[in-house]
Motif scaffolding. Structure first.
Motif: not given
Length: 560
Positions: A246-263
């Motif tokens: 689902r597209t809304d899963q792209l909003r789940e950012v807990d597992h994205i490294p902080q150094v990459l989150l902004k990009d």
């Protein structure tokens, strides 16, 4: 509809035997999923057994499924014409028509789907995240190449269109929808496969303009807009450990490294013109400031580095590799170093890091990953100064890899190549060759030992005293590998000659060699040849020689 993509992709003779439709690759097990309408098989070449991947597309009625056929043909054609280190490499392709049925075979380098590959990795470690960063960087580089250099749109970037090679390179595949950015603006009246087969890409991988089919507006945005979104989807899937639904899963950012989150968030910007250019992601992201990425990047650009940079890099590389995961070290860094040494872009200093990277390999893996490199390096002529230094480095490190060398290879390939160094003009190289020979001696045949003795006979009268002494020591150490007849014929003459040498360590070496080979001699030889030769050394000016002479006399007297 869309242009004529129905080109003949390869000749029957390339993939099939001369007798007819017989694939020259054995197809193994198929992977569970592949992008588009393809089935991805593990395969091996019938000619040489080398691994490959075969992608197979089958259409039972080309008239009813023309869009599917043309899209598949586009994918095969694009793989053939789009060459980049981070895009799947095509080996061959072929169409087979049987009435209304069409089968397309695409043979590529051996790869596995990224989704399958990630299942074998640990769930959460810093080493894993370093490796993920490297893979994402490689895919982003491929996307940047398509968009910025070629003005092409992939249209389906996600985990399902990324494959991984045996060397752990992540490569972009699934080029079925690859289209010119400008051509998308012509919509259904134009030739862009992305327009005609947009239905084949699930909605979660499409930005808004792609989902709603705003074809006319897409060329007004940057060429990377659609694939930047796909790259964001790939990052989400990699770090969550599976495909999104689902597209809304792209909003789940807990597992994205902080150094990459902004990009990551920039890649998924709502407005196409605000989406992050993958080129900037590759160049700017602090995610890629880690030892693994920096090491691979340096190796990738080795030919551009100066000698000082190379020396510093390879001198510190063993320590760096200690902190990296074993898999990328053995499967990625190791072949990188080997190739650089063979092609001359790496200095001799790189031999030690190569062997460090190979530590822990099984004999079979060493034979396939390292031995071919060693053979090529030994085979090089040493007239070139850099090649000579590599030969020296190999001999200095021979004890680290000799156990992996089959006896036949050591005897018929390595030693003959190495033996030219016995006559090198540099005394250091001649002496080093003696020391290296001791390591290989157990693997040599009697015939080769005979050739070796000819070299040693000359070195026993070498102008350099230490070389004369070490030659005698080597003879004493390899005596047990010689045939009995050869030992009786050679050893006593060689050792008694050493007793008359003007260099005290050479005389001592002769005495010690006699003692270590006492079992080779008959009582008559001891009485008539050994004792008369040793006795004068009991009054040698050098104390160590005198003491050794008395011990030798005692041993041979006991033999009588």
């Amino acid at each position: 509809m869309f242009g004529n993509f129905g080109v003949n992709l390869g000749s029957v003779g390339n993939l099939f035997g001369a007798s007819g439709p017989r694939l020259n690759y054995d197809l193994g097990e198929a992977y569970p999923r592949a992008a588009g309408g393809w089935t991805h098989y593990r395969a091996t070449s019938k000619e040489d057994g080398s691994p490959a991947s075969v992608f197979k597309f089958v259409c039972n009625d080309v008239h009813k499924e023309r869009v599917r056929v043309e899209v598949a043909r586009n994918g095969a054609k694009r793989l053939k014409t789009t060459r980049h280190p981070n895009i799947l490499m095509l080996k061959d392709s072929l169409e087979v028509e049987e009435g209304d049925k069409l089968t397309i075979y695409v043979v590529t380098e051996s790869v596995m789907p990224l989704e399958e590959h990630l299942k074998d990795l640990p769930t959460s470690t810093s080493q894993r995240d370093e490796y993920y960063a490297l893979g994402i960087r490689q895919v982003a580089t491929a996307v940047s190449f398509l968009a910025n250099d070629c003005a092409l749109v992939h249209g389906g970037v996600s985990m399902s269109t990324v494959v991984v090679t045996d060397r752990l390179d992540w490569k972009l595949a699934g080029l079925d929808l690859l289209s010119e950015h400008a051509a998308i603006g012509r919509g259904t009246h134009g030739p862009a496969p992305l327009v005609h087969a947009a239905f084949s890409v699930p909605d979660q991988y499409k930005p808004e303009e792609y989902r709603r089919g705003d074809w006319a507006g897409i060329p007004g945005g940057p060429p990377w807009a659609i694939d930047a979104w796909g790259l964001g989807c790939l990052i989400q899937e990699v770090y969550r450990g599976g495909a999104i639904s689902r597209t809304d899963q792209l909003r789940e950012v807990d597992h994205i490294p902080q150094v990459l989150l902004k990009d990551y968030q920039r890649l998924l910007a709502t407005a196409p013109e605000r989406r992050y250019n993958p080129k900037k992601l590759v160049e700017n992201s602090s995610l890629f400031s880690n030892k693994l990425v920096e090491t691979i990047t340096f190796l990738d650009n080795l030919t551009l580095k100066d000698s000082i940079e190379k020396e510093q890099f390879f001198r510190h590389l063993p320590r760096v590799m200690e902190s990296l995961a074993k898999a990328p070290v053995q499967r990625k860094i190791l072949p990188h170093i080997g190739e650089a040494l063979v092609f001359g872009s790496a200095p001799a200093l790189a031999v030690s890091p190569m062997l460090h990277a190979a530590e822990g390999l099984s004999d079979d893996d060493f034979a396939s990953k390292v031995t071919p490199t060693i053979v090529k390096l030994f085979a090089k002529e040493t007239a070139n100064a850099s090649d000579k230094l590599v030969r020296v480095a190999l001999m200095e490190n021979l004890s680290r890899f000799a156990k992996h060398l089959p006896n036949k290879l050591a005897d018929e390939t390595i030693f003959p190549a190495m033996s030219s160094s016995f006559t090198d003009e540099d005394p250091f190289v001649r002496e080093l060759t003696l020391k290296a020979t001791l390591v290989l001696a157990p693997k040599l045949t009697q015939r080769t030992h005979g050739n070796l003795l000819k070299y040693l006979s000359k070195l026993q009268v070498d102008p350099e005293p230490p070389i004369r002494a070490n030659t005698t020591i080597l003879l004493g150490n390899i005596a047990r590998y010689l045939a009995e007849a050869t030992a009786k014929r050679v050893l006593l003459n060689a050792f008694t000659r050493a007793l008359r040498d003007q260099f005290p360590p050479a005389r001592k070496a002769g005495l010690m060699a006699l003692c270590s080979t006492v079992d080779f001699y008959e009582p008559g030889e001891a009485a008539q040849r050994v004792l008369p030769a040793v006795a004068p050394l009991t009054v040698d000016p050098e104390r160590e020689v005198r003491e050794c002479a008395f011990r030798c006399l005692d041993m041979f007297t006991d033999l009588l």
